[in-house]
Enzyme design. Structure first.
Site, mmCIF file in Angstrom:
data_model
loop_
_atom_site.group_PDB
_atom_site.id
_atom_site.type_symbol
_atom_site.label_atom_id
_atom_site.label_comp_id
_atom_site.label_asym_id
_atom_site.label_seq_id
_atom_site.Cartn_x
_atom_site.Cartn_y
_atom_site.Cartn_z
ATOM 1 N N GLY A 14 0.781 -1.227 0.000
ATOM 2 C CA GLY A 14 0.000 0.000 0.000
ATOM 3 C C GLY A 14 0.808 1.270 0.000
ATOM 4 N N ILE A 15 2.023 1.210 -0.554
ATOM 5 C CA ILE A 15 2.851 2.424 -0.549
ATOM 6 C C ILE A 15 3.043 2.997 -1.965
ATOM 7 C CG2 ILE A 15 4.034 2.073 1.638
ATOM 8 C CD1 ILE A 15 5.661 1.128 -1.616
ATOM 9 N N LEU A 19 1.501 2.766 -8.741
ATOM 10 C CA LEU A 19 1.516 4.134 -9.255
ATOM 11 C C LEU A 19 2.907 4.497 -9.763
ATOM 12 C CD1 LEU A 19 0.139 6.866 -9.689
ATOM 13 C CD2 LEU A 19 0.762 7.448 -7.323
ATOM 14 N N LYS A 39 2.789 -7.525 -13.837
ATOM 15 C CA LYS A 39 2.449 -7.821 -12.452
ATOM 16 C C LYS A 39 2.360 -9.346 -12.381
ATOM 17 C CE LYS A 39 0.731 -6.697 -8.270
ATOM 18 N NZ LYS A 39 1.447 -5.906 -7.253
ATOM 19 N N SER A 43 -3.164 -10.619 -6.206
ATOM 20 C CA SER A 43 -4.319 -11.105 -5.450
ATOM 21 C C SER A 43 -5.297 -9.955 -5.264
ATOM 22 C CB SER A 43 -3.872 -11.674 -4.099
ATOM 23 O OG SER A 43 -3.107 -10.726 -3.372
ATOM 24 N N GLU A 117 6.426 -5.335 -11.480
ATOM 25 C CA GLU A 117 6.027 -4.924 -10.130
ATOM 26 C C GLU A 117 5.845 -6.136 -9.236
ATOM 27 O OE1 GLU A 117 2.308 -3.148 -7.605
ATOM 28 O OE2 GLU A 117 2.253 -2.951 -9.793
ATOM 29 N N GLY A 120 3.368 -6.583 -2.421
ATOM 30 C CA GLY A 120 3.601 -6.117 -1.066
ATOM 31 C C GLY A 120 4.982 -5.530 -0.864
ATOM 32 N N GLU A 178 4.742 10.277 -1.689
ATOM 33 C CA GLU A 178 4.051 10.960 -0.606
ATOM 34 C C GLU A 178 2.659 10.351 -0.410
ATOM 35 O OE1 GLU A 178 4.070 15.191 -1.079
ATOM 36 O OE2 GLU A 178 6.191 15.252 -1.641
#
EC number: 6.3.3.3
Length: 225
Positions: A14-15, A19, A39, A43, A117, A120, A178
């Site tokens: 989730g960082i 993106l 990717k 999941s 990518e 996690g 950010e």
């Protein structure tokens, strides 16, 4: 940047790996390269008439040129929003390294660069028998680390960088993302990261409620140049 591509990992889940990966694809294309995203394992996929689809993988597919088929971008699509090892076990799927490497080679044959990518954070397993280091090593790719800017990021970034080095892989750069607009002393934290990480910063993505990879591409400098 490696002649054929790069493996994008992160300091946590989730960082913003997706993106950053999609923005990097746009940045590479702006430099005149053909570039496609991958990717390998995703999941948390949604059921569609075309099959299981993952939001992150679709983002990479949309940022790619040429545009690969979805199954080429995401060979293993898993329904449950769980760690891939658990989601694959629930689905009765065996995630195989040879399938992923062959998929990477097909993408590498169609474009100048492939942005792969991970899942996690760096130490999150891909399956019961595979770690992300195994993927990067088998694909012969250096690693780009995404650092989510929030409290604790310096610790997470340094530990991740050390783990990548301990696995015998090459960390070539990092990107600051950010993710917490309320983070205190953000400039000081970025400065501390620059001082302590042994590789160049490839750029910094500002916080945005609805981020656009195409617009954010200008914030990245592939290779740190």
């Amino acid at each position: 940047m490696h002649p054929s591509g790069i493996f994008v990992t992160g300091t946590d889940t989730g960082i913003g790996k997706s993106l950053v990966s999609a923005s990097l694809l746009h940045a590479l294309r702006a430099r005149g390269f053909s570039a496609v995203g991958m990717k390998p394992v995703a999941s948390g996929c949604d059921a569609t008439p075309e099959g299981l689809r993952n939001e992150d993988a679709l983002l990479l597919q949309a940022a790619s040129a040429p545009v690969p088929a979805y199954d080429e971008v995401n060979p293993y699509a898993l329904a449950e929003p769980l760690a891939p090892e658990l989601a694959a076990r629930d689905a009765g799927i065996d995630i195989r390294l040879d399938v992923l490497v062959e998929g990477y080679r097909r993408l590498a044959a169609m474009a100048d660069r492939v942005v792969v990518e991970g899942v996690g954070g760096w130490a999150a397993p891909v399956s019961a028998r595979l770690d992300q280091a195994d993927l990067a090593r088998a694909m012969d790719l250096p690693v780009l680390m995404v650092v989510g800017l929030r409290l604790g990021c310096i610790n997470h970034a340094r530990l991740t960088a050390a783990a990548i080095a301990a696995a015998g892989l090459e960390l070539v750069g990092w990107v600051a993302n950010e993710i917490d607009p309320a983070m205190l002393r953000i400039e000081d934290n970025v400065a501390m990261l620059r001082e302590r990480l042994p590789v160049p910063c490839w750029g910094r993505l500002p916080f945005a409620a609805d981020p656009s990879p195409a617009r954010l591409a200008s914030c990245l400098r592939p290779g740190g140049n």
